[in-house]
Design a protein around this motif. Structure first.
Motif, PDB file in Angstrom:
ATOM      1  N   LYS A   1      -4.938  -7.135  -3.562  1.00 54.37           N
ATOM      2  CA  LYS A   1      -5.027  -5.751  -4.031  1.00 54.37           C
ATOM      3  C   LYS A   1      -6.499  -5.472  -4.277  1.00 54.37           C
ATOM      4  CE  LYS A   1      -3.927  -2.772  -7.940  1.00 54.37           C
ATOM      5  NZ  LYS A   1      -3.325  -2.721  -9.286  1.00 54.37           N
ATOM      6  N   LYS A   2      -7.074  -4.548  -3.508  1.00 53.33           N
ATOM      7  CA  LYS A   2      -8.498  -4.216  -3.668  1.00 53.33           C
ATOM      8  C   LYS A   2      -8.740  -3.753  -5.101  1.00 53.33           C
ATOM      9  CE  LYS A   2     -12.725  -3.036  -2.575  1.00 53.33           C
ATOM     10  NZ  LYS A   2     -13.590  -3.728  -3.467  1.00 53.33           N
TER      11      LYS A   2
ATOM     12  N   THR B   1       2.741   1.566  -3.515  1.00 50.46           N
ATOM     13  CA  THR B   1       1.962   1.807  -4.731  1.00 50.46           C
ATOM     14  C   THR B   1       0.942   2.924  -4.612  1.00 50.46           C
ATOM     15  OG1 THR B   1       0.215   0.232  -4.145  1.00 50.46           O
ATOM     16  CG2 THR B   1       2.142  -0.652  -5.333  1.00 50.46           C
TER      17      THR B   1
ATOM     18  N   THR C   1       0.840  -1.203   0.000  1.00 53.23           N
ATOM     19  CA  THR C   1       0.000   0.000   0.000  1.00 53.23           C
ATOM     20  C   THR C   1       0.870   1.246   0.000  1.00 53.23           C
ATOM     21  OG1 THR C   1      -1.811  -1.142   1.119  1.00 53.23           O
ATOM     22  CG2 THR C   1      -1.761   1.269   1.298  1.00 53.23           C
TER      23      THR C   1
ATOM     24  N   GLU D   1      -8.411  -5.748  -7.796  1.00 50.77           N
ATOM     25  CA  GLU D   1      -7.541  -6.422  -8.769  1.00 50.77           C
ATOM     26  C   GLU D   1      -8.331  -7.102  -9.885  1.00 50.77           C
ATOM     27  OE1 GLU D   1      -5.045  -9.193  -6.660  1.00 50.77           O
ATOM     28  OE2 GLU D   1      -6.734 -10.171  -5.727  1.00 50.77           O
TER      29      GLU D   1
ATOM     30  N   VAL E   1     -10.329  -0.065  -7.660  1.00 53.37           N
ATOM     31  CA  VAL E   1      -9.222   0.125  -6.724  1.00 53.37           C
ATOM     32  C   VAL E   1      -9.508   1.292  -5.784  1.00 53.37           C
ATOM     33  CG1 VAL E   1      -7.492  -0.855  -8.295  1.00 53.37           C
ATOM     34  CG2 VAL E   1      -7.932   1.615  -8.294  1.00 53.37           C
TER      35      VAL E   1
ATOM     36  N   LYS F   1      -7.521   4.385  -4.232  1.00 53.15           N
ATOM     37  CA  LYS F   1      -6.316   5.218  -4.221  1.00 53.15           C
ATOM     38  C   LYS F   1      -6.191   5.832  -2.826  1.00 53.15           C
ATOM     39  CE  LYS F   1      -4.082   9.190  -6.216  1.00 53.15           C
ATOM     40  NZ  LYS F   1      -4.337  10.496  -6.811  1.00 53.15           N
TER      41      LYS F   1
ATOM     42  N   ILE G   1      -2.000   2.345  -3.694  1.00 51.18           N
ATOM     43  CA  ILE G   1      -3.257   1.626  -3.898  1.00 51.18           C
ATOM     44  C   ILE G   1      -3.437   0.671  -2.712  1.00 51.18           C
ATOM     45  CG2 ILE G   1      -4.521   0.003  -5.373  1.00 51.18           C
ATOM     46  CD1 ILE G   1      -4.095   2.787  -6.650  1.00 51.18           C
TER      47      ILE G   1
ATOM     48  N   HIS H   1      -3.930  -2.300  -0.418  1.00 49.88           N
ATOM     49  CA  HIS H   1      -3.741  -3.751  -0.426  1.00 49.88           C
ATOM     50  C   HIS H   1      -4.106  -4.261   0.960  1.00 49.88           C
ATOM     51  CE1 HIS H   1      -1.263  -2.752  -3.910  1.00 49.88           C
ATOM     52  NE2 HIS H   1      -1.200  -4.034  -4.199  1.00 49.88           N
TER      53      HIS H   1
ATOM     54  N   CYS I   1      -9.408   7.203   1.228  1.00 47.87           N
ATOM     55  CA  CYS I   1      -9.195   6.765  -0.152  1.00 47.87           C
ATOM     56  C   CYS I   1     -10.151   7.419  -1.138  1.00 47.87           C
ATOM     57  CB  CYS I   1      -9.396   5.252  -0.243  1.00 47.87           C
ATOM     58  SG  CYS I   1      -8.208   4.287   0.693  1.00 47.87           S
TER      59      CYS I   1
END
Length: 124
Positions: free
Chosen positions: A68-69, A53, A50, A71, A76, A78, A55, A57, A95
């Motif tokens: 990975k939420k 990236t 997380t 995926e 996703v 952010k 993003i 996870h 997010c």
């Protein structure tokens, strides 16, 4: 041990306190509306992914692996900010969701409330 406790509770060092299963709780909020989107668990691998990236996870307890939420769905999350509680055993992820957060297609996993022992839809 006392020094680490003081550092963890009042210092500036990030010292995540994972439980006996190597997990900590992560509450995900929409960064704009502050609506609770979901609750999941993170292990050290998910937390590192997380942070690397940007993003979200998580650790999938049912699959026993990194998740990975979004995926597969593309929905996703952010990560804008990570808030850390006082003893560093729980996180709040602010997010920007790319779509519904819930696997049911609902915006949030919290789309029902308990009233008199019966689940009722949340009016949003």
């Amino acid at each position: 041990m006392i020094k680490q406790s003081v550092d963890r509770e009042t210092g500036s060092r990030f010292l995540p306190k994972f439980d006996s299963n190597g997990l900590l709780s992560a509450v995900v909020l929409d960064a704009s509306s502050r609506v609770v989107l979901m609750v999941a668990f993170m292990d050290a691998e998910a937390l590192a992914a997380t942070q690397e990236t940007g993003i979200a996870h998580f650790h999938s307890r049912s699959r026993g692996k990194l998740w990975k939420k979004g995926e597969t769905s593309g929905n996703v999350l952010k990560v804008c900010d990570i808030l850390v509680d006082c003893d560093q055993d729980a996180l709040v992820l602010l997010c920007e969701p790319a779509g519904p957060a819930c696997h049911t297609g609902a915006t949030s996993c919290f789309y029902r409330k308990l009233e008199a022992g019966v689940l009722q839809p949340v009016n949003t």
